[in-house]
Design an enzyme around this catalytic site. Structure first.
Site, PDB file in Angstrom:
ATOM      1  N   GLU A 129      10.354  -1.438  11.285  1.00 56.76           N
ATOM      2  CA  GLU A 129       9.179  -2.281  11.538  1.00 56.76           C
ATOM      3  C   GLU A 129       8.209  -2.326  10.364  1.00 56.76           C
ATOM      4  O   GLU A 129       7.640  -3.377  10.033  1.00 56.76           O
ATOM      5  CB  GLU A 129       8.441  -1.760  12.786  1.00 56.76           C
ATOM      6  CG  GLU A 129       7.266  -2.589  13.227  1.00 56.76           C
ATOM      7  CD  GLU A 129       7.659  -4.026  13.574  1.00 56.76           C
ATOM      8  OE1 GLU A 129       8.303  -4.234  14.594  1.00 56.76           O
ATOM      9  OE2 GLU A 129       7.331  -4.948  12.783  1.00 56.76           O
ATOM     10  N   ASP A 201       8.942  -7.518  -4.147  1.00 52.11           N
ATOM     11  CA  ASP A 201       8.655  -6.917  -2.839  1.00 52.11           C
ATOM     12  C   ASP A 201       8.615  -8.005  -1.751  1.00 52.11           C
ATOM     13  O   ASP A 201       9.195  -7.837  -0.669  1.00 52.11           O
ATOM     14  CB  ASP A 201       7.318  -6.161  -2.917  1.00 52.11           C
ATOM     15  CG  ASP A 201       6.936  -5.557  -1.588  1.00 52.11           C
ATOM     16  OD1 ASP A 201       7.519  -4.519  -1.218  1.00 52.11           O
ATOM     17  OD2 ASP A 201       6.075  -6.139  -0.890  1.00 52.11           O
ATOM     18  N   LYS A 205      11.133  -8.570   1.582  1.00 50.30           N
ATOM     19  CA  LYS A 205      10.653  -8.797   2.956  1.00 50.30           C
ATOM     20  C   LYS A 205      11.145 -10.145   3.496  1.00 50.30           C
ATOM     21  O   LYS A 205      11.514 -10.257   4.675  1.00 50.30           O
ATOM     22  CB  LYS A 205       9.126  -8.748   2.975  1.00 50.30           C
ATOM     23  CG  LYS A 205       8.591  -7.357   2.657  1.00 50.30           C
ATOM     24  CD  LYS A 205       7.121  -7.408   2.279  1.00 50.30           C
ATOM     25  CE  LYS A 205       6.541  -6.018   2.108  1.00 50.30           C
ATOM     26  NZ  LYS A 205       5.206  -6.044   1.513  1.00 50.30           N
ATOM     27  N   GLY A 309      -1.239  -0.484   3.048  1.00 51.19           N
ATOM     28  CA  GLY A 309      -2.249   0.570   3.184  1.00 51.19           C
ATOM     29  C   GLY A 309      -1.800   1.622   4.179  1.00 51.19           C
ATOM     30  O   GLY A 309      -0.891   1.410   4.992  1.00 51.19           O
TER      31      GLY A 309
HETATM   32  P1  NAP Z   1       4.081   7.317  -2.159  1.00 50.90           P
HETATM   33  O1  NAP Z   1       2.627   7.408  -1.854  1.00 50.90           O
HETATM   34  O2  NAP Z   1       4.516   7.291  -3.568  1.00 50.90           O
HETATM   35  O3  NAP Z   1       4.810   8.505  -1.391  1.00 50.90           O
HETATM   36  C1  NAP Z   1       6.132   8.880  -1.633  1.00 50.90           C
HETATM   37  C2  NAP Z   1       6.331  10.283  -1.103  1.00 50.90           C
HETATM   38  O4  NAP Z   1       7.677  10.653  -1.241  1.00 50.90           O
HETATM   39  C3  NAP Z   1       5.507  11.344  -1.855  1.00 50.90           C
HETATM   40  O5  NAP Z   1       4.981  12.264  -0.951  1.00 50.90           O
HETATM   41  C4  NAP Z   1       6.557  12.022  -2.760  1.00 50.90           C
HETATM   42  O6  NAP Z   1       6.251  13.377  -3.014  1.00 50.90           O
HETATM   43  C5  NAP Z   1       7.757  11.929  -1.859  1.00 50.90           C
HETATM   44  N1  NAP Z   1       9.037  11.971  -2.575  1.00 50.90           N
HETATM   45  C6  NAP Z   1       9.483  11.132  -3.547  1.00 50.90           C
HETATM   46  N2  NAP Z   1      10.732  11.485  -3.932  1.00 50.90           N
HETATM   47  C7  NAP Z   1      11.078  12.539  -3.181  1.00 50.90           C
HETATM   48  C8  NAP Z   1      12.228  13.361  -3.107  1.00 50.90           C
HETATM   49  N3  NAP Z   1      13.285  13.144  -3.879  1.00 50.90           N
HETATM   50  N4  NAP Z   1      12.242  14.387  -2.220  1.00 50.90           N
HETATM   51  C9  NAP Z   1      11.180  14.606  -1.418  1.00 50.90           C
HETATM   52  N5  NAP Z   1      10.058  13.866  -1.429  1.00 50.90           N
HETATM   53  C10 NAP Z   1      10.006  12.855  -2.318  1.00 50.90           C
HETATM   54  O7  NAP Z   1       4.705   6.003  -1.497  1.00 50.90           O
HETATM   55  P2  NAP Z   1       4.189   5.233  -0.201  1.00 50.90           P
HETATM   56  O8  NAP Z   1       3.183   4.207  -0.609  1.00 50.90           O
HETATM   57  O9  NAP Z   1       3.860   6.178   0.876  1.00 50.90           O
HETATM   58  O10 NAP Z   1       5.503   4.388   0.162  1.00 50.90           O
HETATM   59  C11 NAP Z   1       6.591   4.989   0.828  1.00 50.90           C
HETATM   60  C12 NAP Z   1       7.536   3.877   1.299  1.00 50.90           C
HETATM   61  O11 NAP Z   1       6.851   3.027   2.201  1.00 50.90           O
HETATM   62  C13 NAP Z   1       8.058   2.980   0.185  1.00 50.90           C
HETATM   63  O12 NAP Z   1       9.371   2.597   0.491  1.00 50.90           O
HETATM   64  C14 NAP Z   1       7.143   1.775   0.266  1.00 50.90           C
HETATM   65  O13 NAP Z   1       7.749   0.598  -0.230  1.00 50.90           O
HETATM   66  C15 NAP Z   1       6.924   1.682   1.752  1.00 50.90           C
HETATM   67  N6  NAP Z   1       5.702   0.991   2.172  1.00 50.90           N
HETATM   68  C16 NAP Z   1       4.509   1.294   1.610  1.00 50.90           C
HETATM   69  C17 NAP Z   1       3.364   0.667   2.064  1.00 50.90           C
HETATM   70  C18 NAP Z   1       2.011   0.964   1.481  1.00 50.90           C
HETATM   71  O14 NAP Z   1       1.057   0.261   1.824  1.00 50.90           O
HETATM   72  N7  NAP Z   1       1.858   1.977   0.634  1.00 50.90           N
HETATM   73  C19 NAP Z   1       3.458  -0.269   3.097  1.00 50.90           C
HETATM   74  C20 NAP Z   1       4.699  -0.577   3.660  1.00 50.90           C
HETATM   75  C21 NAP Z   1       5.828   0.071   3.185  1.00 50.90           C
HETATM   76  P3  NAP Z   1       4.931  13.798  -3.856  1.00 50.90           P
HETATM   77  O15 NAP Z   1       3.773  13.415  -2.995  1.00 50.90           O
HETATM   78  O16 NAP Z   1       5.058  15.253  -4.042  1.00 50.90           O
HETATM   79  O17 NAP Z   1       5.014  13.013  -5.129  1.00 50.90           O
HETATM   80  N1  HSE Z   2       3.209  -2.975  -1.941  1.00 54.77           N
HETATM   81  C1  HSE Z   2       3.331  -3.577  -0.675  1.00 54.77           C
HETATM   82  C2  HSE Z   2       2.315  -4.691  -0.529  1.00 54.77           C
HETATM   83  C3  HSE Z   2       3.137  -2.549   0.401  1.00 54.77           C
HETATM   84  O1  HSE Z   2       1.377  -4.730  -1.333  1.00 54.77           O
HETATM   85  O2  HSE Z   2       2.440  -5.514   0.357  1.00 54.77           O
HETATM   86  C4  HSE Z   2       3.388  -3.082   1.803  1.00 54.77           C
HETATM   87  O3  HSE Z   2       4.727  -3.382   1.987  1.00 54.77           O
END
Ligand code: NAP
Ligand code: HSE
Length: 440
Positions: A129, A201, A205, A309
Site C-alpha cells: 500500500e 519514482d 508508481k 513523509g
Molecule cells: P531511509 O530513511 O533511508 O531508511 C532506510 C533504513 O534502512 C535506515 O534505517 C537504514 O539504516 C536501513 N538500512 C539500509 N540498508 C540496510 C541493510 N542492508 N540492513 C539493515 N538496515 C538497512 O529511507 P526511507 O525514507 O525510510 O524509505 C524506506 C523505503 O520506503 C524506500 O523504499 C522508500 O522508497 C520508501 N518510501 C519512502 C517514503 C518517504 O516519504 N520517505 C514514502 C513512501 C515510500 P541506518 O538508519 O542505520 O542508515
Molecule cells: N520520494 C517519494 C516522493 C517518497 O517524494 O513521493 C514517497 O513515495
C-alpha cells in the site's frame, strides 16, 4: 487477544514512523482489528546512529537474517529501500512463508512480477500500500473498492518531492536546488533524489497502478518518462499567465483490445504537463499527491492526501500490517492477494504515436526573421500554433519565446523540436511540455 510479532527491516524515516505510530496508537488499532501488534525487531545499518525515533535497544540490531528467521516473527516489513538487498530480504521472508509488507516501489517496479509469483508459490502475500502515493490508500481503492469497474484513465500526481519543488518554485520563485534540499530534510526525497526529479519514482508508481488496473505486471521500460529538471520559474510564470500550472503527471490510458479485458492496450507516460487551472489536479500543492480515476461504473473519482513523509507513509504500512495479521489466521484461498495476474498479455503502446498539444520555450535571438524561421519549421511538420508570447522589456541578446502548439503525434513533434534546436537563431536546447486537457 491474538498477538502478532512484526520485524521492521529499516528503521529510517518510514520505519521510525511505523514504530512510533504503533507505539502511540497500538491499543486503538488492537481494539479495531482484534490483533495486538508487537514489534520484535527493528533492523538498521548502523545501530549507533542518532535517530528521532528510538525503539528499545534490545530490539534494535543490524542482522536482518536473524530478525526474519526468528521463529517468533510473524510478519516482515521491508523498509530499507534500494533494490538488491531489499530483494534478498523480501525473497528470504517469502520463502519462509512469512507475509511481507514493502513501501519499495523501485523494487516492485523491477522485480514485482517474480516476487508476486514467489509469494503465490509459498502461499503467502506481498503487500505494498505505501509504495504508491504515501498516505493515500490507493492500492486498496484500485484493487478492492473499485473492483466493479473497467478503469480507462488514471492521472496521478504521485511524487511528493516534485510536487513540493514545483509548488515552491511557482509561489516563491526560489531556486530548484534549495527547495530540493528542503524536501530531503523533510524526509520526502529518495536516498538518491535523482529518482524523484528525473521522474523515475513516479514511473515506478505509475507502473504499479497500471499493473493493478490491467492484471498484467507492466515492465518499467515500457513507460515514457521525463523529469522536472528543465522547468524554470519562467515556464511556471508563463504557464500561469496562459491559465495553466505545471505538474509532474503519471498518465495511464487503458483500452480493452476489441473488448477483451484479458488483452488490454495500455498507454503510459510520466512527464511534466500543463494542467488547466480549472482542473482539480491543478490545486494539488506541496507534498500532497492526488490520483484521478475514471471508471465505467463509478465515473470520475479523486483520491487526495500526503504523498510522502514519515507519518503519512507509516499510516499505509500499518494498514498492510493489519491486513497481513488478519490474513495469517485465514485459509490462504480465502484471502485476497494484493495483486492478481489475470491478463494474458498487454499491448503497451509506444509513446511515439501518442498525440498531444505542447508548450514550447525557445531562447531566441531578438531580430527580424526569427519568428518566420520558427513558424516555417512548425508549418512544414503540419503543427499549428495556437498562441505565441515574447515578453517585452527583456534585456539581453536572447529573449524567451513561448509557443502553444496544436495536437501532433510525438514522433512528428520531436522532429520539429530537433530542427528548432538546430536553428542559428535559437541559442539553447528547446524546452517543451505536454498540455493536457483531460478531455478524453
Ligand atoms: P531511509 O530513511 O533511508 O531508511 C532506510 C533504513 O534502512 C535506515 O534505517 C537504514 O539504516 C536501513 N538500512 C539500509 N540498508 C540496510 C541493510 N542492508 N540492513 C539493515 N538496515 C538497512 O529511507 P526511507 O525514507 O525510510 O524509505 C524506506 C523505503 O520506503 C524506500 O523504499 C522508500 O522508497 C520508501 N518510501 C519512502 C517514503 C518517504 O516519504 N520517505 C514514502 C513512501 C515510500 P541506518 O538508519 O542505520 O542508515
Ligand atoms: N520520494 C517519494 C516522493 C517518497 O517524494 O513521493 C514517497 O513515495
Amino acid at each position: 487477544m491474538r498477538k502478532v510479532k512484526v520485524a521492521i527491516i529499516g528503521g529510517g524515516t518510514v520505519g521510525g514512523g511505523v514504530y512510533q505510530a504503533l507505539a502511540n496508537n497500538g491499543e486503538l488499532i488492537a481494539a479495531r482489528c482484534g490483533y495486538s501488534i508487537e514489534v520484535n525487531h527493528v533492523v538498521v545499518r548502523d545501530a549507533g546512529k542518532k535517530r528521532s525515533v528510538n525503539p528499545p535497544r534490545e530490539i534494535v540490531s543490524t542482522d536482518w537474517e536473524m530478525a526474519i528467521s526468528d521463529p517468533e516473527t510473524d510478519i516482515v516489513v521491508e523498509l530499507v529501500g534500494g533494490v538488491d538487498e531489499a530483494y534478498r530480504i523480501v525473497r528470504r521472508s517469502l520463502e519462509m512463508q512469512k507475509p511481507v509488507i514493502t513501501a519499495n516501489k523501485a523494487l516492485l517496479s523491477l522485480r514485482g512480477a517474480s516476487l508476486m509469483k514467489l509469494a503465490r508459490k509459498f502461499r503467502t502475500h506481498l503487500y505494498f500500500e505505501a509504495s504508491v502515493a504515501g498516505g493515500i490508500p490507493i492500492i486498496k481503492v484500485l484493487r478492492e473498492s473499485l473492483v466493479a469497474n473497467r478503469i480507462s484513465r488514471v492521472y496521478a500526481i504521485a511524487n511528493g518531492t516534485c510536487n513540493y519543488i514545483l509548488t515552491k518554485m511557482a509561489r516563491e520563485g526560489r531556486a530548484f536546488d534549495e527547495i530540493l534540499s528542503e524536501a530531503q530534510a523533510l524526509g520526502y526525497a529518495e536516498a538518491e533524489p535523482s529518482l524523484d526529479i528525473d521522474g523515475l519514482d513516479a514511473m515506478h508508481k505509475t507502473g504499479i497502478m497500471a499493473s493493478l488496473l490491467s492484471g498484467y505486471w507492466v515492465p518499467e521500460r515500457s513507460i515514457y518518462v521525463k523529469g522536472i529538471r528543465d522547468i524554470t520559474p519562467i515556464d511556471l510564470e508563463f504557464a500561469e499567465w496562459l491559465g495553466y500550472t505545471i505538474k509532474l503527471i503519471g498518465s495511464i490510458k487503458l483500452n480493452e483490445n476489441r473488448g477483451d479485458w484479458r488483452n488490454p492496450e495500455i498507454e503510459l507516460s510520466v512527464e511534466p504537463m500543463l494542467v488547466p487551472k480549472t482542473h482539480v489536479l491543478a490545486s494539488v500543492d506541496g507534498v500532497f499527491n492526488a490520483v484521478f480515476v475514471k471508471g465505467d461504473v463509478v465515473g470520475e473519482a479523486l483520491f487526495y492526501g500526503r504523498g510522502a513523509g514519515q507519518d503519512a507513509t507509516a499510516s499505509s504500512v500499518i494498514s498492510d500490517i493489519v491486513d497481513a495479521a488478519c490474513d495469517l489466521h485465514q485459509e490462504y484461498e480465502r484471502t485476497l492477494a494484493p495483486f492478481e495476474a489475470y491478463a494474458e498479455s498487454a499491448a503497451i503502446l509506444s509513446h511515439e504515436h501518442s498525440i498531444a498539444n505542447y508548450f514550447i520555450r525557445l531562447e531566441a535571438i531578438n531580430r527580424p526573421g526569427t519568428m518566420a524561421r520558427v513558424t516555417e519549421i512548425l508549418a512544414r511538420h503540419q503543427i499549428g500554433i495556437s498562441s505565441c508570447i515574447q515578453p517585452e522589456n527583456h534585456d539581453g541578446e536572447t529573449v524567451p519565446l513561448m509557443l502553444m502548439v496544436d495536437r501532433a503525434p510525438y514522433h512528428v513533434f520531436k522532429k520539429a523540436i530537433r530542427e528548432l534546436g538546430q536553428l542559428r537563431v535559437v541559442r539553447s536546447k528547446p524546452v517543451y511540455f505536454r498540455v493536457e486537457s483531460f478531455a478524453d
